[in-house]
Design a protein around this motif. Structure first.
Motif, PDB file in Angstrom:
ATOM      1  N   LEU A  51       0.819  -1.218   0.000  1.00  0.00           N
ATOM      2  CA  LEU A  51       0.000   0.000   0.000  1.00  0.00           C
ATOM      3  C   LEU A  51       0.850   1.265   0.000  1.00  0.00           C
ATOM      4  CD1 LEU A  51      -2.914   1.057  -0.016  1.00  0.00           C
ATOM      5  CD2 LEU A  51      -2.789   1.150   2.480  1.00  0.00           C
ATOM      6  N   GLN A  98       3.374   1.896  -1.733  1.00  0.00           N
ATOM      7  CA  GLN A  98       3.684   2.231  -3.116  1.00  0.00           C
ATOM      8  C   GLN A  98       2.422   2.398  -3.973  1.00  0.00           C
ATOM      9  OE1 GLN A  98       5.230  -0.516  -1.545  1.00  0.00           O
ATOM     10  NE2 GLN A  98       6.919   0.828  -1.006  1.00  0.00           N
ATOM     11  N   ARG A  99       1.414   1.595  -3.706  1.00  0.00           N
ATOM     12  CA  ARG A  99       0.187   1.608  -4.507  1.00  0.00           C
ATOM     13  C   ARG A  99      -0.751   2.750  -4.123  1.00  0.00           C
ATOM     14  NH1 ARG A  99      -1.992  -4.464  -4.359  1.00  0.00           N
ATOM     15  NH2 ARG A  99      -3.515  -3.595  -5.804  1.00  0.00           N
ATOM     16  N   HIS A 100      -0.703   3.165  -2.873  1.00  0.00           N
ATOM     17  CA  HIS A 100      -1.499   4.266  -2.321  1.00  0.00           C
ATOM     18  C   HIS A 100      -2.976   3.955  -2.147  1.00  0.00           C
ATOM     19  CE1 HIS A 100       1.999   6.806  -2.548  1.00  0.00           C
ATOM     20  NE2 HIS A 100       2.140   6.454  -3.816  1.00  0.00           N
ATOM     21  N   ILE A 112      -6.029   0.564  -2.370  1.00  0.00           N
ATOM     22  CA  ILE A 112      -6.490  -0.788  -2.691  1.00  0.00           C
ATOM     23  C   ILE A 112      -7.976  -0.835  -2.336  1.00  0.00           C
ATOM     24  CG2 ILE A 112      -6.321  -3.252  -2.178  1.00  0.00           C
ATOM     25  CD1 ILE A 112      -3.390  -2.751  -1.326  1.00  0.00           C
TER      26      ILE A 112
END
Length: 155
Positions: free
Chosen positions: A28, A30-32, A34
């Motif tokens: 999360l 890096q992905r920011h 979900i």
């Protein structure tokens, strides 16, 4: 005091484990974002350098240490206060929730420099822009429990 200690330790362990899984293993950080069960439950990464909703986030380094000191001071005060005789089990459990949540967020501030908030819940056409974490839930539930049950005496 066993109830307080065990509750606090369980909250700290669950909070830190959940943060590790979501932030690091699920990526999360890096992905920011979900989507878990949209719109009801989503993970939205927010590094909170202030208090609730990012308030007092100015002067982040100074505020980091001030907030650590405040959280530890309040936790110590609750610990000393709840040690007095006569508090009910629910009061002791509530104190453990509050202390565990506060220490969980202190660990974040020490490790990351900010609190890792990622739980985001929306419903019924309202999009909630704020994120929180399990420690925040424990702090809220513990404080509410102390307000509601602190006057009850052990039978």
């Amino acid at each position: 005091m066993r109830i307080v200690s065990l509750t606090a330790l369980v909250v700290i362990a669950l909070d830190q484990a959940f943060k590790f899984v979501v932030v690091h293993l699920m990526g999360l950080a890096q992905r920011h974002a979900i989507d878990v069960l949209p719109p009801y439950l989503n993970f939205r990464m927010a590094w909170n350098e202030g208090v609730n909703f990012g308030l007092l986030a100015n002067s982040a380094q100074l505020m980091r240490w001030v907030l650590i000191a405040v959280a530890l001071g309040i936790s110590a005060w609750v610990w000393v206060w709840i040690r007095r005789e006569g508090h009910s089990r629910i009061s002791r459990f509530s104190a453990g929730l509050l202390i565990g949540g506060a220490v969980g967020n202190v660990i974040d501030r020490l490790v990351y420099g900010a609190v890792a908030d990622f739980l985001n819940m929306s419903c019924c056409g309202y999009r909630n822009p704020f994120s929180f974490n399990l420690a925040d839930v424990a702090i809220f539930a513990g404080a509410l429990g102390l307000v509601l049950f602190a006057g009850q005496k052990t039978p």
